[in-house]
Design a protein around this motif. Sequence first.
Motif: not given
Length: 155
Positions: A95-96, A98-99, A101, A122, A128, A142
């Motif tokens: 996740y980190r 692919c994040c 932002n 994250v 976040l 979210s």
Amino acid sequence: FAERYLGASGRENVRRALLRCGMGSTAELFVAQMQDYLALGSEGRINVPGVAAGNWRWRMAPGAAAAGLAAEIRALDRLYRALETGDTAAYLADYRRCCVNLGKRVQLISPQGRTQALALDVDDQFGLVVRLDNGEERVVRSGEVSVRGMDGYVE
């Protein structure tokens, strides 16, 4: 309504989102029919409400499931089991990575209005971590973060 609630549009996306929500629920047991996994329409009905005869006859034909379906179901099962047990390190690392932002300015949207912040990281709960312009760090979840209207994105 389902599209708005699930954040998905179109029959296929809603079907997948509904299965993910069911598997990810806090229920003791989630049961989905193979017809749902196979994306069958009315031809896959088990019964017709109000009709006494001809029900409970659907059977899955040999080879009806695509080769990847079992792997897809196992992957979702592993993901939600990891979330339940707290064994999320591999998912968190993905996740980190692919994040998109992280390291960028974002808008935080709340009932009190909008403010800008820098997305830093994250956290272990997949929140976040942001730094407000006054230096305060905060964890947001979210639905509270947007990049719309920033860095060339459409308002």
